[in-house]
Design an enzyme around this catalytic site. Structure first.
Site, PDB file in Angstrom:
ATOM      1  N   ALA A 152       0.831  -1.212   0.000  1.00  0.00           N
ATOM      2  CA  ALA A 152       0.000   0.000   0.000  1.00  0.00           C
ATOM      3  C   ALA A 152       0.859   1.253   0.000  1.00  0.00           C
ATOM      4  O   ALA A 152       1.467   1.617   1.023  1.00  0.00           O
ATOM      5  CB  ALA A 152      -0.927  -0.011   1.201  1.00  0.00           C
ATOM      6  N   GLN A 196      -8.851  -3.658 -34.099  1.00  0.00           N
ATOM      7  CA  GLN A 196      -9.092  -3.125 -35.453  1.00  0.00           C
ATOM      8  C   GLN A 196      -9.114  -4.248 -36.487  1.00  0.00           C
ATOM      9  O   GLN A 196      -9.973  -4.273 -37.366  1.00  0.00           O
ATOM     10  CB  GLN A 196      -7.987  -2.103 -35.781  1.00  0.00           C
ATOM     11  CG  GLN A 196      -8.235  -1.291 -37.030  1.00  0.00           C
ATOM     12  CD  GLN A 196      -9.412  -0.325 -36.857  1.00  0.00           C
ATOM     13  OE1 GLN A 196      -9.796   0.000 -35.746  1.00  0.00           O
ATOM     14  NE2 GLN A 196      -9.992   0.087 -37.967  1.00  0.00           N
ATOM     15  N   GLU A 213       2.628   1.063 -10.956  1.00  0.00           N
ATOM     16  CA  GLU A 213       4.070   0.968 -10.645  1.00  0.00           C
ATOM     17  C   GLU A 213       4.852   2.105 -11.306  1.00  0.00           C
ATOM     18  O   GLU A 213       5.935   1.916 -11.853  1.00  0.00           O
ATOM     19  CB  GLU A 213       4.614  -0.419 -10.994  1.00  0.00           C
ATOM     20  CG  GLU A 213       3.940  -1.474 -10.136  1.00  0.00           C
ATOM     21  CD  GLU A 213       4.763  -2.696  -9.847  1.00  0.00           C
ATOM     22  OE1 GLU A 213       6.003  -2.648  -9.977  1.00  0.00           O
ATOM     23  OE2 GLU A 213       4.158  -3.697  -9.441  1.00  0.00           O
TER      24      GLU A 213
HETATM   25  C1  LIG Z   1      -5.914  -1.425 -10.941  1.00  0.00           C
HETATM   26  C2  LIG Z   1      -4.955  -0.662 -10.103  1.00  0.00           C
HETATM   27  C3  LIG Z   1      -4.117  -1.332  -9.222  1.00  0.00           C
HETATM   28  C4  LIG Z   1      -3.248  -0.627  -8.395  1.00  0.00           C
HETATM   29  N1  LIG Z   1      -2.515  -1.302  -7.451  1.00  0.00           N
HETATM   30  C5  LIG Z   1      -1.813  -0.593  -6.544  1.00  0.00           C
HETATM   31  C6  LIG Z   1      -1.211  -1.248  -5.414  1.00  0.00           C
HETATM   32  O1  LIG Z   1      -1.283  -2.479  -5.253  1.00  0.00           O
HETATM   33  N2  LIG Z   1      -0.561  -0.482  -4.501  1.00  0.00           N
HETATM   34  C7  LIG Z   1      -0.461   0.877  -4.636  1.00  0.00           C
HETATM   35  O2  LIG Z   1       0.120   1.492  -3.758  1.00  0.00           O
HETATM   36  N3  LIG Z   1      -1.014   1.520  -5.680  1.00  0.00           N
HETATM   37  C8  LIG Z   1      -1.694   0.822  -6.634  1.00  0.00           C
HETATM   38  N4  LIG Z   1      -2.297   1.466  -7.684  1.00  0.00           N
HETATM   39  C9  LIG Z   1      -2.130   2.912  -7.819  1.00  0.00           C
HETATM   40  C10 LIG Z   1      -1.227   3.315  -8.997  1.00  0.00           C
HETATM   41  O3  LIG Z   1       0.097   2.930  -8.749  1.00  0.00           O
HETATM   42  C11 LIG Z   1      -1.411   4.827  -9.204  1.00  0.00           C
HETATM   43  O4  LIG Z   1      -2.708   5.005  -9.760  1.00  0.00           O
HETATM   44  C12 LIG Z   1      -0.330   5.419 -10.098  1.00  0.00           C
HETATM   45  O5  LIG Z   1       0.911   5.444  -9.442  1.00  0.00           O
HETATM   46  C13 LIG Z   1      -0.669   6.849 -10.547  1.00  0.00           C
HETATM   47  O6  LIG Z   1      -1.064   7.649  -9.472  1.00  0.00           O
HETATM   48  P1  LIG Z   1      -2.416   8.510  -9.585  1.00  0.00           P
HETATM   49  O7  LIG Z   1      -3.481   7.584 -10.029  1.00  0.00           O
HETATM   50  O8  LIG Z   1      -2.609   9.259  -8.340  1.00  0.00           O
HETATM   51  O9  LIG Z   1      -2.150   9.521 -10.793  1.00  0.00           O
HETATM   52  P2  LIG Z   1      -1.447  10.964 -10.691  1.00  0.00           P
HETATM   53  O10 LIG Z   1      -0.138  10.847 -10.001  1.00  0.00           O
HETATM   54  O11 LIG Z   1      -2.438  11.944 -10.198  1.00  0.00           O
HETATM   55  O12 LIG Z   1      -1.176  11.240 -12.219  1.00  0.00           O
HETATM   56  C14 LIG Z   1      -2.187  11.684 -13.134  1.00  0.00           C
HETATM   57  C15 LIG Z   1      -1.527  11.948 -14.468  1.00  0.00           C
HETATM   58  O13 LIG Z   1      -0.546  13.013 -14.314  1.00  0.00           O
HETATM   59  C16 LIG Z   1       0.732  12.565 -14.773  1.00  0.00           C
HETATM   60  N5  LIG Z   1       1.778  13.171 -13.959  1.00  0.00           N
HETATM   61  C17 LIG Z   1       1.880  13.186 -12.607  1.00  0.00           C
HETATM   62  N6  LIG Z   1       3.003  13.817 -12.213  1.00  0.00           N
HETATM   63  C18 LIG Z   1       3.630  14.194 -13.362  1.00  0.00           C
HETATM   64  C19 LIG Z   1       4.869  14.878 -13.651  1.00  0.00           C
HETATM   65  N7  LIG Z   1       5.694  15.290 -12.666  1.00  0.00           N
HETATM   66  N8  LIG Z   1       5.187  15.097 -14.918  1.00  0.00           N
HETATM   67  C20 LIG Z   1       4.374  14.690 -15.937  1.00  0.00           C
HETATM   68  N9  LIG Z   1       3.215  14.036 -15.735  1.00  0.00           N
HETATM   69  C21 LIG Z   1       2.857  13.784 -14.461  1.00  0.00           C
HETATM   70  C22 LIG Z   1       0.691  11.054 -14.622  1.00  0.00           C
HETATM   71  O14 LIG Z   1       1.624  10.417 -15.459  1.00  0.00           O
HETATM   72  C23 LIG Z   1      -0.767  10.752 -15.017  1.00  0.00           C
HETATM   73  O15 LIG Z   1      -0.862  10.686 -16.401  1.00  0.00           O
HETATM   74  C24 LIG Z   1      -3.161   0.782  -8.522  1.00  0.00           C
HETATM   75  C25 LIG Z   1      -3.983   1.457  -9.432  1.00  0.00           C
HETATM   76  C26 LIG Z   1      -4.884   0.757 -10.193  1.00  0.00           C
HETATM   77  C27 LIG Z   1      -5.807   1.523 -11.105  1.00  0.00           C
END
Ligand SMILES: Cc1cc2nc3c(=O)[nH]c(=O)nc-3n(C[C@H](O)[C@H](O)[C@H](O)COP(=O)(O)OP(=O)(O)OC[C@H]3O[C@@H](n4cnc5c(N)ncnc54)[C@H](O)[C@@H]3O)c2cc1C
Length: 381
Positions: free
Chosen positions: A123, A338, A365
Site C-alpha cells: 500500500a 481493429q 508501478e
Molecule cells: C488497478 C490498479 C491497481 C493498483 N494497485 C496498486 C497497489 O497495489 N498499490 C499501490 O500502492 N497503488 C496501486 N495502484 C495505484 C497506482 O500505482 C497509481 O494510480 C499510479 O501510481 C498513478 O497515481 P495517480 O493515479 O494518483 O495519478 P497521478 O499521479 O495523479 O497522475 C495523473 C496523471 O498526471 C501525470 N503526472 C503526474 N506527475 C507528473 C509529472 N511530474 N510530470 C508529468 N506528468 C505527471 C501522470 O503520469 C498521469 O498521467 C493501482 C492502481 C490501479 C488503477
C-alpha cells in the site's frame, strides 16, 4: 551476450504455457465478466510452485530468477490478465522483504507467499499522493511497544485476499523521504479497515480496494527494515518489480497478436482472406516487430537483475522496459481489435478484454510519464 534461455527457463516457460492454455484461458472471459478473484488459478500457480519463482529457495521459492518469473508472467498474461496480476502483485509485495526485512520476517512472510499459503499486498498510493509518493499523509507514531497508524490508502491490489499488507508511511514527516518507513499491517489488527472492491475498466478479476487506519496499533517487530529506510526500499522494489509489469504487458500484446493472426487467416472479405491484403500484412508485421522489441528489452532488464543485481543500469533499463512494453501492449491490443473489426469490439473474442487489461500497465508501478522522469534524471545527473 547469450540470448538463449537456459534449460530450466525453457522448462518453466513450457509448463506455464501448457497450464495457461489449458486452465487459465478458458476461464478468462468469465472471471472478467463476473469481476471475481481467480482463486482456482491462484491455487494452480501455488501447486506448481509458480508463485515463488524469483524468491530464493531458503524462503520457500524456487530461486529460478527474475527472467524465469517474467516468462511465467508473460504466458499467464497471454491467457488471463486478472490471473497475471496475482504474479505482478506477488513481486511488488515480496521485494521489500527480500531487500530489507530481518531473517525472521523473511522466513515468515516470504515463505507464506512463495509456498502459496497467501498473497501479499503493498500500500503506497493515497487519494492525494499517486506519482508524488512523498506527498502521502499516512503516519505511524511511535508508542510503547509499537506504532499507531493513521491515514488511508487507495487502489491497493488484492488486499481483500491477503492476510497482510506492507504500508508505506511517515514515522517522521519532518525528514521528508528519509522519514518514510514500511510497516506490515495484518488483517486482524484493530483499527485496520478494508474498503469495498473498486469496479475497473480492466483486470476485473483482480481485487482493488481502499484501506483506512484509525489508531491502528502495530507491534514494533512489524517494522520492515529500519525507521526512515522506507523510501529507499520502495525505490529499489520498483527497480526489481517493473520488469514484471513489462512481462505482463508483453503477454497482453503477444496474446492479442496471436488472435489477430489467426483471425486474419480465416476471415474472408472481397472473396479473399484478410491476410491476403497487404494493408493487413503490414499491420501484423508492425505488431510483430513491436512485440519482439518489447520482449528483448524486458528479458534484458530481467536478466541484468539475475546476472548483475548491483548494476547501476538496473533502474534505467527496468523503467525503459516497463514504459516501452506497456506502450506496445496498448498499441498492439488496439490494433488487434481493429483487425477483428466489429467482432473485435465484442466479448465474443478476447482482444477487447486484452485492450482493457493492457491500459493499466501504462499507469501502475509508476506511470509512463514517471518512467520518463526517472530515465531523464539518471541521464542528466
Ligand atoms: C488497478 C490498479 C491497481 C493498483 N494497485 C496498486 C497497489 O497495489 N498499490 C499501490 O500502492 N497503488 C496501486 N495502484 C495505484 C497506482 O500505482 C497509481 O494510480 C499510479 O501510481 C498513478 O497515481 P495517480 O493515479 O494518483 O495519478 P497521478 O499521479 O495523479 O497522475 C495523473 C496523471 O498526471 C501525470 N503526472 C503526474 N506527475 C507528473 C509529472 N511530474 N510530470 C508529468 N506528468 C505527471 C501522470 O503520469 C498521469 O498521467 C493501482 C492502481 C490501479 C488503477
Amino acid at each position: 551476450m547469450d540470448f538463449r534461455l537456459t534449460e530450466e527457463q525453457i522448462m518453466i516457460r513450457d509448463t506455464i504455457r501448457r497450464i495457461a492454455t489449458e486452465k487459465f484461458a478458458p476461464l478468462a472471459a468469465e472471471i472478467d465478466a463476473q469481476e471475481r478473484f481467480p482463486l482456482e488459478n491462484f491455487n494452480i500457480l501455488a501447486e506448481n510452485g509458480l508463485l515463488g519463482v524469483s524468491i530464493p529457495e531458503e524462503y520457500g521459492g524456487s530461486g529460478a530468477g527474475q527472467l524465469a518469473n517474467c516468462l511465467v508472467l508473460e504466458e499467464t498474461a497471454k491467457a488471463c490478465g486478472s490471473t497475471s496480476t496475482i504474479l505482478t502483485n506477488q513481486g511488488l509485495a515480496s521485494e521489500p522483504f527480500l531487500i530489507s526485512a530481518s531473517e525472521e520476517m523473511k522466513k515468515n512472510y516470504l515463505y507464506r507467499m512463495a509456498s502459496g499459503q497467501c498473497q501479499g499486498a503493498m500500500a503506497i498510493t493515497e487519494a492525494n499522493a499517486g506519482s508524488d509518493v512523498a506527498g502521502m499523509n499516512t503516519t505511524a507514531r511511535k508508542v510503547d511497544g509499537g506504532y499507531l497508524l493513521n491515514g488511508s490508502k487507495i487502489f491497493i491490489t488484492n488486499v481483500g485476499i491477503s492476510p497482510f499488507v506492507v504500508v508505506v508511511c511517515y514515522t517522521d514527516k519532518s525528514k521528508g523521504n528519509k522519514g518514510m518507513s514500511l510497516i506490515v499491517v495484518e488483517k486482524e489488527d484493530k483499527g485496520f479497515i478494508v474498503g469495498p472492491p473498486e469496479h475497473k475498466m480492466g483486470l476485473r478479476g483482480s481485487d482493488t480496494r481502499s484501506l483506512t487506519f484509525e489508531d491502528c496499533f502495530v507491534p514494533e517487530n512489524r517494522l520492515l527494515g529500519v525507521e526512515g529506510g522506507g523510501f529507499k526500499t520502495l525505490m529499489n522494489t520498483f527497480n526489481f518489480s517493473r520488469p514484471n509489469i513489462a512481462a505482463q504487458a508483453l503477454g497482453f500484446a503477444q496474446g492479442a497478436l496471436d488472435v489477430a493472426v489467426a483471425y486474419a487467416k480465416e476471415r474472408v472479405q472481397f472473396g479473399q482472406t484478410l491476410s491476403s491484403f497487404q494493408g493487413m500484412q503490414w499491420m501484423l508485421a508492425e505488431m510483430a516487430l513491436a512485440v519482439e522489441t518489447a520482449r528483448s528489452i524486458t528479458y534484458r532488464a530481467a536478466s541484468l537483475i539475475d546476472n548483475e543485481p548491483g548494476s547501476p543500469e538496473i533502474p534505467r533499463l527496468c523503467s525503459m522496459a516497463k514504459w516501452y512494453a506497456s506502450d506496445v501492449a496498448m498499441k498492439v491490443t488496439t490494433d488487434a481489435v481493429q483487425i477483428l473489426g466489429g467482432y473485435g469490439y465484442t466479448r465474443e473474442y478476447p482482444v477487447e478484454r486484452m485492450m482493457r487489461d493492457a491500459k493499466i500497465t501504462q499507469i501502475y508501478e509508476g506511470t509512463n510519464q514517471v518512467q520518463r522522469i526517472i530515465i531523464a534524471g539518471q541521464m542528466l545527473k
